[in-house]
Design a protein around this motif. Structure first.
Motif, PDB file in Angstrom:
ATOM      1  N   ARG A  43       0.952  -1.138   0.100  1.00 54.75           N
ATOM      2  CA  ARG A  43      -0.159   0.009   0.145  1.00 54.75           C
ATOM      3  C   ARG A  43       0.921   1.080   0.160  1.00 54.75           C
ATOM      4  N   THR A  44       0.503   2.527  -0.326  1.00 55.54           N
ATOM      5  CA  THR A  44       1.099   3.536  -0.496  1.00 55.54           C
ATOM      6  C   THR A  44       0.512   4.534   0.248  1.00 55.54           C
ATOM      7  N   SER A  45       1.118   5.667   0.569  1.00 57.02           N
ATOM      8  CA  SER A  45       0.627   6.899   1.161  1.00 57.02           C
ATOM      9  C   SER A  45       1.110   8.201   0.538  1.00 57.02           C
ATOM     10  N   SER A  46       0.098   9.239   0.713  1.00 57.94           N
ATOM     11  CA  SER A  46       0.561  10.514   0.236  1.00 57.94           C
ATOM     12  C   SER A  46       0.442  11.398   1.370  1.00 57.94           C
TER      13      SER A  46
ATOM     14  N   ASP B  72      -3.494   4.186   2.079  1.00 60.30           N
ATOM     15  CA  ASP B  72      -4.632   4.025   1.323  1.00 60.30           C
ATOM     16  C   ASP B  72      -5.076   2.416   1.275  1.00 60.30           C
ATOM     17  N   SER B  73      -6.260   2.340   1.748  1.00 62.33           N
ATOM     18  CA  SER B  73      -6.734   0.888   1.801  1.00 62.33           C
ATOM     19  C   SER B  73      -8.206   0.747   1.295  1.00 62.33           C
ATOM     20  N   GLY B  74      -8.634   1.574   0.641  1.00 60.84           N
ATOM     21  CA  GLY B  74     -10.064   1.376  -0.031  1.00 60.84           C
ATOM     22  C   GLY B  74     -10.205   0.374  -0.989  1.00 60.84           C
TER      23      GLY B  74
ATOM     24  N   SER C  87      -7.687  -3.337  -2.560  1.00 59.77           N
ATOM     25  CA  SER C  87      -7.377  -2.348  -1.100  1.00 59.77           C
ATOM     26  C   SER C  87      -5.898  -2.630  -1.027  1.00 59.77           C
ATOM     27  N   TYR C  88      -5.074  -3.136  -2.033  1.00 58.08           N
ATOM     28  CA  TYR C  88      -3.774  -3.030  -2.059  1.00 58.08           C
ATOM     29  C   TYR C  88      -3.125  -3.590  -3.244  1.00 58.08           C
ATOM     30  N   GLY C  89      -1.856  -3.485  -3.651  1.00 58.51           N
ATOM     31  CA  GLY C  89      -1.566  -4.016  -4.880  1.00 58.51           C
ATOM     32  C   GLY C  89      -0.710  -5.059  -4.658  1.00 58.51           C
ATOM     33  N   PHE C  90      -0.830  -6.213  -5.739  1.00 56.46           N
ATOM     34  CA  PHE C  90      -0.187  -7.332  -5.849  1.00 56.46           C
ATOM     35  C   PHE C  90       1.315  -7.063  -6.208  1.00 56.46           C
ATOM     36  N   LEU C  91       2.340  -7.741  -5.592  1.00 56.69           N
ATOM     37  CA  LEU C  91       3.634  -7.738  -5.998  1.00 56.69           C
ATOM     38  C   LEU C  91       4.320  -8.868  -6.784  1.00 56.69           C
ATOM     39  N   ASN C  92       3.461 -10.004  -6.671  1.00 63.69           N
ATOM     40  CA  ASN C  92       3.888 -11.124  -7.165  1.00 63.69           C
ATOM     41  C   ASN C  92       2.701 -12.014  -7.893  1.00 63.69           C
ATOM     42  N   GLY C  93       1.786 -11.037  -8.634  1.00 65.03           N
ATOM     43  CA  GLY C  93       0.602 -11.439  -9.204  1.00 65.03           C
ATOM     44  C   GLY C  93      -0.390 -12.088  -8.210  1.00 65.03           C
ATOM     45  N   SER C  94      -0.951 -12.982  -8.603  1.00 57.86           N
ATOM     46  CA  SER C  94      -1.972 -13.651  -7.597  1.00 57.86           C
ATOM     47  C   SER C  94      -1.565 -14.944  -7.227  1.00 57.86           C
TER      48      SER C  94
ATOM     49  N   ARG D  53      -1.437   3.059  -8.269  1.00 52.67           N
ATOM     50  CA  ARG D  53      -2.174   3.833  -7.334  1.00 52.67           C
ATOM     51  C   ARG D  53      -3.246   4.598  -8.061  1.00 52.67           C
ATOM     52  N   GLN D  54      -4.571   4.430  -7.611  1.00 53.18           N
ATOM     53  CA  GLN D  54      -5.582   5.069  -8.275  1.00 53.18           C
ATOM     54  C   GLN D  54      -5.808   6.772  -7.765  1.00 53.18           C
ATOM     55  N   GLU D  55      -5.133   7.163  -6.998  1.00 49.28           N
ATOM     56  CA  GLU D  55      -5.205   8.509  -6.636  1.00 49.28           C
ATOM     57  C   GLU D  55      -3.945   9.437  -7.164  1.00 49.28           C
TER      58      GLU D  55
END
Length: 174
Positions: free
Chosen positions: A53-56, A64-66, A81-88, A142-144
């Protein structure tokens, strides 16, 4: 420091049963991008995925965890609500399993969407078989439309049993 140089910024140190590992050493005046090296990062729970997850937020670093904060490559634009780093794919937690790869955070200091990509390296699936990141790379966005100044790594289930994560900045030459 010459532009494009990789500069050591921080290390998690030896991880021992941690829920998350955070890095807040982002500095837009000095670095254009960041590289995180995952070294023998092992999940406590078998069959989970490593995520971020990332933060601004510049003060408290709320991450951000929406449900729609991150969009993934490869799953037809699936949001989460998070981004995958090794696919699924499911990371194994037996001896000689876990992850060893490089995560790049690209374009973090602009108000454009920040992209995070997993590059160069490998991880071991729950069947003990290695997976190449080059063949199964993961990318999320990240969508923001806001700067990113912190990142949090964790597994989608359970803690990080062991390993180390090292952060480098890619100097902007300013």
């Amino acid at each position: 420091i010459t532009g494009g140089s990789m500069v050591y910024l921080a290390s998690s140190g030896a991880i021992s049963n941690e829920a998350t590992v955070d890095f807040t050493q982002f500095d837009s005046s000095a670095y254009d991008a960041y590289e995180f090296r995952m070294i023998d990062v092992l999940p406590a729970t078998d069959g989970t995925s490593i995520v971020a997850r990332t933060s601004s937020d510049t003060s408290s670093h709320s991450y951000d965890s929406g449900a729609n904060d991150y969009i993934e490559k490869g799953d037809g634009g699936t949001t989460d609500s998070y981004g995958f780093l090794n696919g699924s794919d499911a990371v194994g937690n037996a001896a000689n399993e876990g992850v060893n790869f490089i995560v790049e955070v690209l374009n973090p200091h602009t108000t454009a969407y920040t992209q995070v990509a997993t590059m160069r390296g490998a991880y071991n699936y729950t069947d003990g078989q290695p997976r190449s990141i080059n063949g199964n790379y993961a990318v999320f966005q990240r969508q923001e439309a806001a700067q990113v100044n912190a990142i949090r790594f964790f597994f989608s289930s359970g803690n990080i049993a062991s390993g180390e994560i090292v952060m480098y900045g890619i100097a902007n030459g300013s």
